[in-house]
Design a protein around this motif. Structure first.
Motif, short mmCIF file in Angstrom:
data_model
loop_
_atom_site.label_atom_id
_atom_site.label_comp_id
_atom_site.label_asym_id
_atom_site.label_seq_id
_atom_site.Cartn_x
_atom_site.Cartn_y
_atom_site.Cartn_z
N THR A 30 -27.17 -27.28 -14.30
CA THR A 30 -26.52 -27.97 -13.18
C THR A 30 -27.40 -28.04 -11.94
O THR A 30 -27.26 -28.96 -11.14
N SER A 31 -28.30 -27.10 -11.77
CA SER A 31 -29.15 -27.10 -10.57
C SER A 31 -30.24 -28.16 -10.62
O SER A 31 -30.79 -28.55 -9.58
N THR A 32 -30.57 -28.67 -11.80
CA THR A 32 -31.63 -29.68 -11.93
C THR A 32 -31.14 -31.01 -12.50
O THR A 32 -31.81 -32.02 -12.37
N GLY A 33 -29.96 -31.00 -13.16
CA GLY A 33 -29.47 -32.22 -13.80
C GLY A 33 -30.15 -32.53 -15.11
O GLY A 33 -30.03 -33.63 -15.64
N ILE A 34 -30.87 -31.54 -15.67
CA ILE A 34 -31.63 -31.72 -16.91
C ILE A 34 -30.88 -31.04 -18.06
O ILE A 34 -30.22 -30.02 -17.86
N ALA A 62 -22.14 -36.55 -19.46
CA ALA A 62 -21.89 -35.66 -18.31
C ALA A 62 -22.90 -35.89 -17.19
O ALA A 62 -22.82 -35.24 -16.14
N GLY A 63 -23.85 -36.81 -17.40
CA GLY A 63 -24.80 -37.17 -16.34
C GLY A 63 -26.12 -36.44 -16.37
O GLY A 63 -26.91 -36.57 -15.43
N LEU A 333 -13.37 -43.94 -21.22
CA LEU A 333 -12.94 -43.70 -19.84
C LEU A 333 -13.87 -42.75 -19.10
O LEU A 333 -14.05 -42.89 -17.88
N ASP A 334 -14.47 -41.77 -19.79
CA ASP A 334 -15.42 -40.89 -19.11
C ASP A 334 -16.60 -41.70 -18.58
O ASP A 334 -17.09 -41.46 -17.46
#
Length: 349
Positions: A30-34, A62-63, A333-334
């Motif tokens: 979560t801290s890097t988005g990787i 989830a991005g 929808l997600d």
């Protein structure tokens, strides 16, 4: 039966990088988005910054972006791309599950991953490539029997039935366009793989590969444009790929790729109104019905939304329910919520 690992157990298993390489899950940081595969050479993040996913697609939705050190997409994609290349080179070979299992593939896994990767079931993809070859033969003026042989069909009746299922008419009665074949290409995005169909001057289709009824979209293009479709890239394929990158990076609010819309007069009217919804704004289905001049046509407008075949560019994700909820979306929808969040729109739960 072996119980699945808890997230804490998964995290503990990542401490031994060599042993972790055989594990079947993905780590999102979560801290890097990787997101990474187990055994990634990068330093293990703090437990509080870790999310765990069963599938690559879950992490993408989830991005999270794929790690450039352990390439979590790489192994699976290389295998599937090699299989696609083999099918394109010789679609008449035996591509049954039994034959693929003899080559070392797991039919159950392949069935799922191939559809996620291409938008087609394996059998539909093989059939489409074979029939494309037959259509090109007919387009050149060859006889139906030669087209059948080029398509790799032993049975004339089998060829006629499969061809009619794709083009909507028998080979001898199909009037093919003399235009160049359309080209199909695939594109990676943070929200999943997309597939495009284009020629050198315009884009005909752009969809997420896990869209419901993908083969139906392709059939519609075959039947209305009467042009074979081949795997390959055009200048338009490259243009839309560049624009997709800019859009997902937050640097593009309006697509400029030229389009060929394939639909009825009412559908095209609806799609024209969709394209007028600005980036970062939404409209209700009722608003859209009013915009097309018939406030009673809410259901017809919703149906037209689902059939536009040009995801993101004809932005049906910007149409929401009257009460402010998400409403429907063929791409899931997600994904719709993620697209609206990217554009700065918050939707109530």
């Amino acid at each position: 039966m072996t119980q699945p690992l808890t997230d804490d157990q998964r995290y503990a298993a990542l401490l031994d990088k060599e042993a972790a390489k055989g594990l079947r899950f993905y780590l999102g940081v979560t801290s890097t988005g990787i997101f990474c595969r187990p055994g990634c050479p990068a330093r293990l993040p703090l437990r509080k910054n870790c999310l765990f996913f069963e599938e690559v697609q879950d992490a993408l939705l989830a991005g999270f972006r794929p790690c450039k050190r352990c390439h979590p997409l790489g192994g699976q994609h290389r295998m599937l791309e090699a299989l696609m290349a083999d099918i394109l080179a010789d679609p008449s070979k035996d591509w049954s599950e039994a034959a693929l299992q003899d080559q070392g593939y797991s039919p159950t896994t392949l069935r799922r991953t191939f559809k996620d990767h291409t938008g087609f079931s394996l059998s539909d993809f093989v059939r489409w490539v074979r029939l494309g070859r037959g259509a090109k033969s007919l387009q050149k003026g060859d006889s139906v029997i030669n087209a059948q042989l080029d398509a790799g069909f032993d049975s004339p009746s089998g060829f006629r039935a499969a061809y009619a299922g794709l083009f909507g008419s028998a080979p001898a009665k199909t009037k093919l366009s003399d235009g160049a074949p359309l080209s199909i290409a695939w594109h990676e995005t943070p929200l999943g793989r997309m597939v495009s169909i284009a020629d050198e001057t315009s884009l005909y289709m752009l969809e997420f590969t896990n869209r419901v009824e993908m083969i139906g979209q392709v059939k519609r293009l075959y039947r209305l444009h009467r042009r074979p479709i081949e795997a390959g890239r055009t200048a338009i394929s490259e243009q839309i790929e560049a624009e997709l990158t800019s859009y997902f990076n937050g640097n593009l609010t309006a697509f400029q790729t030229p389009l060929t819309l394939t639909g009825t007069a009412f559908q095209k009217q609806t799609w024209a109104q969709l394209q007028k919804i600005p980036y970062g704004e939404t409209r209700s289905y009722a608003d859209l019905a009013i915009a097309v001049g018939n406030d009673k046509a809410v259901r017809a407008v919703a149906g037209s939304n689902a059939k536009n075949g040009l995801a993101l560019i004809v932005p049906c994700h910007r149409v929401i329910a009257k009460d402010g909820g998400l409403g429907g979306y063929a791409g899931g929808l997600d994904r719709k919520r993620a697209l609206l969040a990217l554009e700065g729109v918050e939707i109530k739960a």
